[in-house]
Motif scaffolding. Structure first.
Motif: not given
Length: 695
Positions: A630-652
């Protein structure tokens, strides 16, 4: 059947190490119940005559009793251990009385009740039901026994052996002497049964302190990964065309796995063998699927993918600091998963017992701790050692050889870990140099499955190798052009004339290894932490290969105040909602990096295309074959992955509560369930009518 065990008092991080797994029993001939019978007798013997041993902490002799707090296993095995019929009965749950015949489960109230834990079963109740089944069998009526088993959901394998014998004996007696009454025959057979040696029912029902119906926590490997996630994956790939499957594989291969703690993704392999995936594949899909299914799923499917991802991140948390808050969130997330399944297919909650087991997590977690503690994943891995013990035996008496080999391994572990034994009437243990082997020799650690806790040095920077080192002037670094430099760095008055060199990675306060391109939280000047992507890591030119500190330049991103309308995830953008510079950087000390987390590009908003190409690598070398990405069309918009298991507690903990608090999919669940039940009744009525016409 193999039996393994672990000490339930161990910390969670040790429960997931092979070093702490103990072999108990195996046999290609003896059944589960027969092996459990011997184990039960050994446990009960310690209650009447506690085992004498040496307490290393108090340096005194003591006596111990063995207690069995829980029985982790896969779902069919847990049903057998709880004397439950499994999925063949009307009441399919081994832990409660939820369910019934199809008239009940398709009714509005019956369907609604399947989404909650029902009236709990108990060992005493199960034992009484088995006794009634034995009594029915002594009357010689096979149909009555089968009906009781189907209606109650109780079917014991040990008792079934005697039930079959009683039915045969009752039929033979009635055939030889038809004048005998049913009560007379029953009394004779029950008297005969009581005189027979051995257990007449599940031996676990007779173990003090253990209730097999309740002391079997929901196991997340088989219930979540090999259950819920597998159902979702099957729903998706069976509905996709070949083009959709190819598109998903390209998107999956383009996933940024930094901050996910998953093995490298082999998307083409996973799609080729989509019907034969294992736990590690489903764990990867659980954390990444929501970002790659846009445009190739229905709204109901997409909602289901998001719901299971959010639930998985919460269930794999190794520690729970606020139990009330955790259970409140978990209740909403479980409800969302069940309701999302109802949206897609109302029949799933009726036919798939693993869905109904989810509400029982609300009971199990306060009793047994985080769900990850009860995972059998480490025992599945331990089967590899078991197989080696079998392969390397002489194959004449495999069970005996395997037991001897495991006892020898346990003896080595006991000696190397500083354990005591009695010699000449006195407790002794190995010398210091012997005990040091386990701490110093990595080969021994690897063979015994011991993973020591590595010391964390926050801020430590690993510099590039000498062969690749390039000395930079301060003006040549990105840090010199930083739009904001941490106050503490300015106060120290770093010499700009000194030479600098790049770092490869640094250690965050959480112990994570962060490299250039990693997304991190860092301590800022104020109370709010900084969010950004590492653009540069620097150490002074005179620093050793592992420097104690360095400088980190972050590409600053701003956290949105609202969730993404489609993904329901926090948003990261370069420009803040209040305005400000579009592209800002900040240089901080490496010791102020808090932790690593996963971020994915918002390809749905940017409409990214699969136009990028990259050479495939084999054995660490680029080949001439190219793979699409996939070629990302910009470098401006991102999403925090709350589905990830690593450091999920720290993130919340770090994110505002408004961005991580789960929202119910349907505020009035009863009304929604009544509607789904109506849809299910209509669909099943049509199916029954069509089946009747064929007959």
């Amino acid at each position: 059947m193999n039996f393994y065990g672990s000490c339930a008092n161990l910390p969670g991080r040790l429960l997931q190490q092979e070093f702490c797994v103990d072999f108990i029993s195996t046999s290609p001939h003896a059944s589960t119940a027969e092996q459990f019978s011997v184990i039960r007798d050994q446990i009960k013997a310690t209650h009447t005559e506690p085992k004498r041993c040496f307490n290393a902490a108090t340096q005194r002799m003591c006596r111990i009793r063995i207690l069995l707090p829980s029985l982790p296993a896969d779902n069919p095995q847990q049903s057998e251990e709880a004397s439950h019929i499994g999925g063949n009965g009307n009441q399919k749950c081994r832990k409660c009385h939820a369910g019934g015949n199809y008239e009940f489960t398709e009714s509005s109230n019956g369907y609604h009740s399947l989404h909650y834990a029902g009236i709990a079963r108990s060992a005493a109740e199960t034992k009484k039901e088995i006794e009634e089944q034995l009594r029915c069998a002594s009357h010689g009526v096979k149909k009555a026994v089968a009906e009781r088993q189907t209606e109650s959901g109780v079917k014991d394998k040990v008792a079934q052996y005697w039930i079959d014998i009683l039915l045969q004996k009752a039929a033979a007696i009635r055939q030889n002497d038809p004048t005998r009454t049913m009560e007379d025959v029953s009394e004779e057979l029950l008297s005969w049964l009581s005189e027979q040696p051995g257990d007449k029912m599940n031996p676990l029902l007779d173990l003090a302190g253990l209730d097999p119906t309740q002391d079997m926590p929901v196991e997340i490997l088989h219930t979540i990964l090999l259950g819920i996630i597998k159902y979702v994956w099957h729903m998706l790939h069976t509905s996709w065309s070949d083009a959709d499957q190819a598109l998903f594989a390209i998107r999956l291969q383009s996933t940024d796995i930094d901050g996910l703690n998953v093995p490298p993704i082999r998307a083409a392999y996973m799609m080729q063998y989509r019907k034969s995936l294992i736990g590690k594949h489903f764990k990867t899909l659980m954390q990444t699927m929501p970002f790659h299914t846009h445009g190739i799923t229905s709204p109901e499917q997409f909602q289901l993918v998001k719901a299971v991802g959010q639930l998985g991140a919460v269930l794999w948390m190794p520690e729970i600091k606020d139990m009330d808050q955790y259970l409140s969130d978990l209740e909403v997330l479980i409800a969302n998963v069940l309701d999302a399944f109802d949206d897609f297919d109302p029949s799933k909650i009726v036919t798939k017992i693993k869905l109904h087991l989810l509400p029982h997590l609300m009971e199990d977690i306060p009793r047994f701790g985080p769900a990850i503690r009860s995972s059998t994943e480490i025992y599945e891995c331990y089967n590899a050692i078991f197989r080696l013990c079998s392969v390397l035996s002489n194959h004449q008496a495999p069970s005996r050889d395997i037991a001897l080999k495991f006892s020898s391994m346990k003896r080595v572990k006991h000696i190397l870990s500083g354990g005591y034994w009695i010699e000449d009437g006195k407790p002794v243990h190995a010398a210091a140099r012997v005990r040091a082997i386990l701490h110093d020799q990595r080969v021994v650690q690897r063979h015994l499955g011991w993973a020591p806790i590595a010391p964390v040095n926050p801020g430590c920077v690993r510099a590039v190798s000498k062969a690749k080192t390039v000395i930079l002037e301060w003006e040549e670094t990105q840090a010199s052009k930083s739009t904001d430099t941490d106050t503490s760095i300015r106060v120290q008055g770093i010499s700009h004339e000194a030479g600098w060199k790049h770092g490869v990675a640094l250690t965050a306060q959480s112990g994570d290894a962060c490299k250039v391109g990693s997304w991190v939280f860092a301590q800022g000047v104020g109370t709010e932490p900084l969010v950004g992507r590492i653009a540069e890591i620097l150490v002074t030119a005179t620093s050793p290969s592992k420097a104690s500190s360095g400088l980190v330049t972050l590409d600053i991103f701003h956290l949105g105040h609202t969730l993404h309308p489609d993904f329901d995830l926090p948003i990261l953008t370069r420009s803040s909602e209040a305005g400000g510079p579009v592209h800002s950087t900040c240089t901080v000390e490496s010791s102020k990096i808090l932790f690593l987390f996963s971020v994915q590009h918002d390809c749905r908003l940017s409409k990214c295309q699969t136009s990028a190409r990259r050479a495939q690598r084999q054995e660490h070398l680029d080949t001439t074959r190219m793979e699409a990405l996939v070629h990302h069309e910009d470098d401006e918009h991102y999403l925090v992955n709350l589905f990830g298991l690593h450091n999920a507690a720290l993130l919340k903990e770090t994110l505002p509560r408004s961005l991580v608090a789960p929202t119910p999919l349907y505020p009035d669940r009863q009304v929604f369930h009544f509607q789904a039940a109506q849809m299910l009744r209509s669909r099943n009525t049509q199916k029954r009518a069509a089946t009747a016409e064929k007959r």
